[in-house]
Write a protein that holds these residues in place. Structure first.
Motif, PDB file in Angstrom:
ATOM      1  N   TRP A  95      -7.320   0.973  -7.120  1.00  0.00           N
ATOM      2  CA  TRP A  95      -8.235   1.992  -7.642  1.00  0.00           C
ATOM      3  C   TRP A  95      -9.502   1.342  -8.178  1.00  0.00           C
TER       4      TRP A  95
ATOM      5  N   ASP B  71     -11.021  -1.104  -7.138  1.00  0.00           N
ATOM      6  CA  ASP B  71     -11.861  -1.579  -6.045  1.00  0.00           C
ATOM      7  C   ASP B  71     -12.760  -0.478  -5.483  1.00  0.00           C
ATOM      8  N   CYS B  72     -12.642   0.731  -6.007  1.00  0.00           N
ATOM      9  CA  CYS B  72     -13.312   1.880  -5.410  1.00  0.00           C
ATOM     10  C   CYS B  72     -14.447   2.433  -6.266  1.00  0.00           C
ATOM     11  N   ASP B  73     -15.358   3.101  -5.595  1.00  0.00           N
ATOM     12  CA  ASP B  73     -16.511   3.719  -6.248  1.00  0.00           C
ATOM     13  C   ASP B  73     -16.218   5.205  -6.525  1.00  0.00           C
ATOM     14  N   PRO B  74     -17.160   5.936  -7.114  1.00  0.00           N
ATOM     15  CA  PRO B  74     -16.924   7.353  -7.400  1.00  0.00           C
ATOM     16  C   PRO B  74     -16.633   8.201  -6.153  1.00  0.00           C
TER      17      PRO B  74
ATOM     18  N   GLU C 275     -14.515   7.415  -4.075  1.00  0.00           N
ATOM     19  CA  GLU C 275     -13.100   7.113  -3.830  1.00  0.00           C
ATOM     20  C   GLU C 275     -12.856   6.286  -2.578  1.00  0.00           C
TER      21      GLU C 275
ATOM     22  N   ALA D  28     -13.708   2.070  -1.014  1.00  0.00           N
ATOM     23  CA  ALA D  28     -13.948   0.720  -1.520  1.00  0.00           C
ATOM     24  C   ALA D  28     -15.429   0.447  -1.714  1.00  0.00           C
ATOM     25  N   TYR D  29     -15.755  -0.239  -2.823  1.00  0.00           N
ATOM     26  CA  TYR D  29     -17.113  -0.723  -3.030  1.00  0.00           C
ATOM     27  C   TYR D  29     -17.489  -1.605  -1.841  1.00  0.00           C
ATOM     28  N   THR D  30     -18.664  -1.444  -1.338  1.00  0.00           N
ATOM     29  CA  THR D  30     -19.132  -2.237  -0.197  1.00  0.00           C
ATOM     30  C   THR D  30     -19.016  -3.733  -0.482  1.00  0.00           C
ATOM     31  N   GLY D  31     -19.346  -4.151  -1.696  1.00  0.00           N
ATOM     32  CA  GLY D  31     -19.312  -5.566  -2.049  1.00  0.00           C
ATOM     33  C   GLY D  31     -17.925  -6.187  -2.026  1.00  0.00           C
ATOM     34  N   ARG D  32     -16.878  -5.390  -2.073  1.00  0.00           N
ATOM     35  CA  ARG D  32     -15.506  -5.919  -2.015  1.00  0.00           C
ATOM     36  C   ARG D  32     -15.153  -6.389  -0.603  1.00  0.00           C
TER      37      ARG D  32
ATOM     38  N   THR E 279      -9.648   2.681   1.609  1.00  0.00           N
ATOM     39  CA  THR E 279      -9.168   3.342   0.398  1.00  0.00           C
ATOM     40  C   THR E 279      -7.908   2.635  -0.111  1.00  0.00           C
TER      41      THR E 279
END
Length: 154
Positions: free
Chosen positions: A24, A26-29, A31, A33-37, A84
Motif C-alpha cells: 500500500w 508503494d502507491c499514490d492516491p 491507488e 504504484a508510484y512511478t518512481g518505484r 497495484t
C-alpha cells in the motif's frame, strides 16, 4: 524470489524471475504504484540476478570485495499496465547485451500474467576506488555470457 529450473522454462531458459510484494505504501492516491518505484524494483531484480548467478555476490559485494562498480548510464522503461498491491510483481530479468566495458539488462514486470512494464538498463563496469572504466573480470564475463539473450536487445 524464484528462479525456475531450466527444464520448466523451455524457451525462457535464461530468464530469472524476481518476485516483489507491492505494498500500500508503494502507491499514490490513484491507488497504483508510484512511478518512481518501478525503476527501484527493476534495479532490485538486477541485483537479485547477480546474487543468484554469482553465488550470493550482489552489487554490494562486487563493490566492496572486488572493487568493481556498475553505475548506470541509461534506463529506458515503457509502461504497459498499472501496478497495484493486488498481485505480486514478477520481474523477469536477463542480460541482453555485454560490451567490452558495459552491460545491458532487460527487465519485464508482470502482475497476474499481464505485462506492466518493460525496460532496458545499461551500466558500465568501473574500478570502484578510482571510478574509471574497466573491463569485467573473466569469471564475471563468463557468467554473463552463459545467460546472455542478445535477441532481446532490440
Amino acid at each position: 524470489m524464484r528462479d525456475q529450473p531450466e527444464a520448466e522454462r523451455g524457451a525462457e531458459a535464461d530468464v530469472f524471475e524476481h518476485e516483489i510484494a507491492v505494498r500500500w505504501a508503494d502507491c499514490d492516491p490513484a491507488e497504483i504504484a508510484y512511478t518512481g518505484r518501478i525503476p527501484l524494483w527493476a534495479l532490485d531484480a538486477i541485483d537479485a540476478w547477480w546474487e543468484a548467478r554469482l553465488d550470493g555476490t550482489g552489487w554490494y559485494q562486487l563493490n566492496m570485495d572486488r572493487n568493481l562498480g556498475t553505475p548506470f548510464v541509461r534506463m529506458a522503461i515503457d509502461f504497459r499496465s498499472p501496478i497495484t498491491p493486488r498481485h505480486r510483481l514478477i520481474c523477469r530479468t536477463w542480460p541482453c547485451r555485454l560490451g567490452e566495458t558495459s552491460i545491458t539488462f532487460r527487465v519485464d514486470g508482470y502482475q497476474d500474467g499481464r505485462l506492466c512494464f518493460e525496460g532496458q538498463f545499461t551500466s558500465v563496469f568501473v574500478t570502484a576506488s578510482e571510478f574509471t572504466k574497466a573491463r569485467p573480470p573473466a569469471d564475471l564475463r563468463a557468467v554473463v555470457e552463459a545467460h546472455l539473450r542478445p535477441e532481446d536487445a532490440g
